[in-house]
Design a protein around this motif. Sequence first.
Motif, PDB file in Angstrom:
ATOM      1  N   SER A 177      39.399  43.625  49.199  1.00  0.00           N
ATOM      2  CA  SER A 177      39.354  44.235  47.734  1.00  0.00           C
ATOM      3  C   SER A 177      38.687  43.122  47.024  1.00  0.00           C
ATOM      4  O   SER A 177      38.008  43.270  45.921  1.00  0.00           O
ATOM      5  N   TYR A 213      42.990  49.784  46.917  1.00  0.00           N
ATOM      6  CA  TYR A 213      43.056  48.421  47.639  1.00  0.00           C
ATOM      7  C   TYR A 213      44.409  47.634  47.090  1.00  0.00           C
ATOM      8  O   TYR A 213      45.170  47.110  48.186  1.00  0.00           O
ATOM      9  N   SER A 269      39.997  50.624  43.318  1.00  0.00           N
ATOM     10  CA  SER A 269      40.493  49.631  43.259  1.00  0.00           C
ATOM     11  C   SER A 269      41.971  49.703  43.287  1.00  0.00           C
ATOM     12  O   SER A 269      42.736  48.709  43.914  1.00  0.00           O
ATOM     13  N   ALA A 323      36.150  44.395  36.362  1.00  0.00           N
ATOM     14  CA  ALA A 323      36.666  45.125  37.509  1.00  0.00           C
ATOM     15  C   ALA A 323      37.965  46.052  36.453  1.00  0.00           C
ATOM     16  O   ALA A 323      38.525  45.763  35.747  1.00  0.00           O
ATOM     17  N   PHE A 377      35.528  43.831  44.561  1.00  0.00           N
ATOM     18  CA  PHE A 377      35.544  43.749  42.859  1.00  0.00           C
ATOM     19  C   PHE A 377      35.648  42.107  43.075  1.00  0.00           C
ATOM     20  O   PHE A 377      36.758  41.493  42.529  1.00  0.00           O
ATOM     21  N   ALA A 427      42.340  45.462  39.962  1.00  0.00           N
ATOM     22  CA  ALA A 427      41.883  44.353  40.834  1.00  0.00           C
ATOM     23  C   ALA A 427      42.643  43.233  40.396  1.00  0.00           C
ATOM     24  O   ALA A 427      42.745  42.265  40.941  1.00  0.00           O
TER      25      ALA A 427
END
Length: 438
Positions: free
Chosen positions: A369, A347, A344, A379, A373, A383
């Motif tokens: 992304s 991303y 995450s 998340a 998530f 995120a």
Amino acid sequence: MLLRLYAFTASLALAGLLTACAPSAPAAPTVIPFPTTTPGRAIEGVLPTVIALPLDGAPLANPATAVALASRPTATPDSGACPASAAPELPPRPTTAREMEAALLGYLTAGGSPEALVTVLRDDWQVLTDANAARVDADFTGEGVPDVLLALLTPDEGGTLLLAGCVNGVYAPLYESLTGATPPQIIQAGDFNFDGRADVLFATPVCSGDPESCSYRTQLVGWRADAGRIVSLMNAALATTNLPSATDIDNDRVLEIVVRLTDEGDADSGPLRTGVNIYDWNGTAYVLSIVQLDPPRFLIQVVQEADRALNRMDAEQAISLYNLSLTDNSLRAWQNDDSITLRSYAYYRLLLAYAYTDDDRLLAAYQASQSAFPDPAAAPVYASLVSTFWNAWQVTNNLHSACVEVAAAVAARPEAVGLLNRYGTRGAIVTAPDVCPF
């Protein structure tokens, strides 16, 4: 830069001189240049297996070798300046290092054989604890007479590296280094930088109770004619977990110092990259010339390398590495939640890199992304940072303004920093401004 120009000019001059004097011959094979870089620069690449070097020295793989070839000293042996051979006797082993040094220097000055001295030091005094703890066949000053190099364990001062030579008919210390509780290890004594004089690469073991967990502090010293003394040929001692070695990798007659990195890391240090560091002579000192790392084994290693690339504004490299962290399933987790947390984060950082380069893939990365998530509340914090950055970027189209919004979100959720600082004492230290560095 002046040193490089001088070295390059010397190489051309030497090549021209040798070519003019030599009979015609087939063209020399192409030489793969060995990089001699500014201290601190790292070059990643595959070491060449064979590098051709004509016997006449031109062209030379390392420009510093041309300087060394052009300025090699001519030895002028003067054995009459040293004591005539005799058969003195050494006393029983003294109880202090200073008395020991005076006794062995007195023995040599009285005409004692260096070979016989080594036998007494090893068998009777028992102060040479290693098979390679003595050299009596190497000339360190270039005057043509071998000097005496000893790695001793003294009664009161611990380990001592002593280099003694004949000065005006008397043996005297040319160089001495105290190494603490453990005796030094002579790794190699020979002509490292091709100046016609022997140098010595030696290491001091640094142990903390467990002999199996020793590290090493390695130094290279040699004679400098203009100073008239032995000096360090490295900018600083090398601190390594493995004993370095010396070899002429590129066949340019100058030895390189090779440090193999085999420590994979532990819970305290965090994951470490394995590989090799190579130090080469640049005409003045030995400096780090090549860093050749093995492929990363852990996801955090790829992410940290990508972060370093983005922090130095090398967005192309950062984008490649962030994408690798998202697609390479062979990368292992160091922390149990790495597969979720770090991906995450990747991303989020990928969005920063695409925005910085105005890359058309920015929208696709944001959509990916969101698919990975879909519920930011469930998340990892990154995120949420994706949404914060994206929303601010859509309004302002300004990296700094978007990072101001991210900084406020990080202040409210400090785990955005804490999750990145869980990878040991040797891992990167991340601060709040590092999370969005624009």
